[in-house]
Every structure is written in C-alpha cells, then in structure tokens.
Design an enzyme around this catalytic site. Structure first.
Site, short mmCIF file in Angstrom:
data_model
loop_
_atom_site.label_atom_id
_atom_site.label_comp_id
_atom_site.label_asym_id
_atom_site.label_seq_id
_atom_site.Cartn_x
_atom_site.Cartn_y
_atom_site.Cartn_z
CD GLU A 54 26.06 29.56 13.23
OE1 GLU A 54 26.78 29.69 12.23
OE2 GLU A 54 26.49 29.63 14.40
CB CYS A 77 25.74 39.67 17.97
SG CYS A 77 25.84 40.08 19.72
CB CYS A 86 32.11 36.46 19.22
SG CYS A 86 30.58 35.65 18.72
CB CYS A 110 28.78 31.88 18.33
SG CYS A 110 27.57 31.34 19.52
CB CYS A 166 23.49 26.16 22.28
SG CYS A 166 24.24 27.80 22.34
CB CYS A 214 32.73 39.61 21.86
SG CYS A 214 31.45 39.97 23.08
#
Length: 346
Positions: A90, A111, A118, A335, A104, A115
C-alpha cells in the site's frame, strides 16, 4: 537475462546500461518517466527506434500496477499496488494544507516488527520491496493525481514495513527520487520512520544521506513499549535515544518522535510529563497521532480533549508538538487495512 525494472535505476546506472548509446539518452528516458510520467517505451518519441527496441528487450516498465484505490472525502487516497509475483502493498496520497502533498510509501510486503496496534503485523512478513517497486509508488501517484513534475512533494517511509530492515533498497530509492533530472525530490523532504532498530539507525547515520529521521516511540517506559512493540526487548528506549543523539541531522531540522495516542493506554498527563523528561536533551518534535481503529483491534481512539491536553502540556514545557490531522477515516487508511480487506475477500 531477466528484464530489469527501469524504475530501479539511478541515472548513472541507467546510463551504464546503455553503454552502446550516447550518454544523454539516459536523461531523455528519465525525462519521459518522471517529467511526462510516460512508461511506454514505444511512446518515447525522441528516442531512436533501435534504442526503443533495446529498452523493450532489456527492461520492464510495468512490473507493478495499481490494483485498487480508495478516495476519502478529505482528498486522501489509499492505493493498493500489485507486484509481478502477485503480492500487494500500500501507499497513501495525503492532501495537506496550502496545496501541499505528502506520499506515504511502503518498503516491504508485510512487516517483521509485529506492533500490537498495527494491522500490517497480522499478515506477517513476506519480502522486501526492491527499489523499483518503491519508486513506482511515487511515479504512479504523481501521474494519477496529475501533480506537475516541478511541484514539490514530501516523502515519508511510513507505510507497510520497517524501512531500516530494507536499508539497501530504501537507500537506492532515496537516490533515485532525488535525481535532479528525474523526480527531483530533495532528500530533506524525505523522512525515514523506524520502530527503533538502534544499530541500523547508526548505520543510516553513517550513510549521511541527508534525509530526516522519525522514531515510532509510542510509549515513555520500556514495560509499556514492549507490550506495544515487542522489538523494544532487543532495542529499548535508551538504546534508541543514544543513537538519535549521535544521528547527523540538518541544523534547521528536528528529529521527529511519533507518538500514537491510544485511549487509556498512553494518553495521560503523567505520560506527557515522562515524555518531556525523556526528550529533554534532544532537538525534537513530537507528532501526536490519533489511533485509527480497525476491525478486531484491542485499542480505542482517544478523545480530542485528551490529545489536546497532552499537546498543551508538552508545549508549555517547551517541547515542540503537533497533532497529526487525521486523514482517510472513511477509507482503509491505516497501514495494512486495504491489503487485509482484499486478502479476506479473495
């Protein structure tokens, strides 16, 4: 030999790949790509036919495509890109005040950091994006939004992924975006946001790229930060602060500390007090961010009053602070939201 993504070349490396042609041809190609936003080699009219044939035989200019986009009522647009190997990532186009634009960018598919707040973490890590796949985000968004080539934009590596886990490709992307004969985006307008991989902050500093640094902090003590961001077990807050102090930063700029405001978790005035003490010796700017809720989230968005009280305390104590204006609340702007939605519907 496999065809190479033309968006992954610096001007010098593209010129080297065209060694049988005059050096100025690379600049012409860059001009077509990044000034006219034209990536069909056949339409690059001032190139001789043999060069156009060479480009078609050796390069690919459509390794990535826009798979979907969502437009917000505030002008923000969330883009979902699809790679040649059928993966998605994205990017977000943000319309800021006074006709200013911020893009962005993602640096990875998924990832590793994990986190707890997220949504990108839900899908895990798949692979790094290469430089061409990152640069294409800027090309495609500027083309889609009809942004003139000479219009300055800001770049933030704050999308999917941890940029410092893909430092080689991110560095190359920065170099390509800043080429004066191409997109000409000043390195001072490019910001790398990291979850705080201390050794790689040091490595980034040693490269002296001239970019800005942002730290995803989100907590003022190690116990809470470890709950929110497990990476804190390896690189705690003091490790990060030590590397930030040593990081070479433009004397006119500040290190950005991003602080995600989560209702009842880290939004108290006691947290604000600790944040002031933590950043006391750093030329810092704090960017307060409202948590953007998503389906299945354990956390909630704080009230406007709480966030403003937090900001006022920091300002009163001399710590520069802004509240990031929430964008794209009516679309999948956080995100990983659009990607996860598409995967779920596949």
């Amino acid at each position: 030999m496999d065809k190479q993504n033309v968006f992954g070349f610096t001007l010098n490396s593209l010129s080297d790949s065209l060694k049988d042609f005059p050096k100025f041809r690379a600049k012409q190609i860059y001009h077509w790509l990044y000034v006219h936003y034209e990536n069909d080699f056949e339409k690059m009219e001032n190139l001789p036919k043999n060069l156009r044939e060479f480009l078609k035989e050796n390069f690919i200019s459509n390794a990535v495509e826009i798979a979907k986009k969502e437009q917000s009522s505030d002008g923000s647009v969330k883009y979902l890109f699809k790679t040649a190997d059928n993966l998605t990532y994205e990017a977000v186009f943000l319309k800021m005040k006074e006709d200013k634009f911020t893009l962005c960018l993602s640096s990875q598919v998924g990832c590793k950091v994990g986190c707890s707040f997220c949504l990108t973490a839900k899908g895990g890590f798949v692979r790094n994006l290469n430089a061409g796949e990152m640069v294409y985000q800027v090309f495609a968004i500027k083309k889609d939004q009809n942004i003139p080539s000479n219009k300055a934009v800001n770049i933030v590596y704050m999308g999917m992924g941890e940029p410092l886990d893909n430092l080689e490709n991110v560095t190359k992307c920065i170099q390509i975006l800043s080429e004066l004969d191409g997109l000409s985006i000043s390195r001072r307008r490019q910001t790398i946001s990291t979850s705080g991989i201390a050794p790689k902050i040091k490595k980034l500093g040693a490269l002296d790229l001239g970019v800005q640094l942002a730290i995803s902090l989100h907590a003022v003590d190690d116990e809470l930060r470890t709950k929110l961001m497990p990476i804190n077990k390896a690189y705690n807050i003091q490790n990060i602060i030590d590397e930030v102090v040593a990081f070479p930063i433009d004397s006119r700029k500040r290190v950005m500390f991003e602080y995600l405001m989560i209702d009842g978790i880290n939004d108290s005035l006691e947290c604000a007090k600790k944040l002031v003490a933590l950043l006391n010796k750093i030329k810092a700017k704090v960017n307060l961010i409202y948590f953007n809720p998503h389906e299945g989230s354990l956390y909630k968005r704080p009230s406007k009053e709480k966030v403003e009280a937090f900001r006022e305390y920091l300002l009163k104590k001399g710590l520069l602070c802004t509240i990031r204006e929430s964008k794209g609340l009516d679309i999948s702007a956080a995100c990983g939201q659009l990607r996860e939605k598409e995967i779920a519907n596949a």
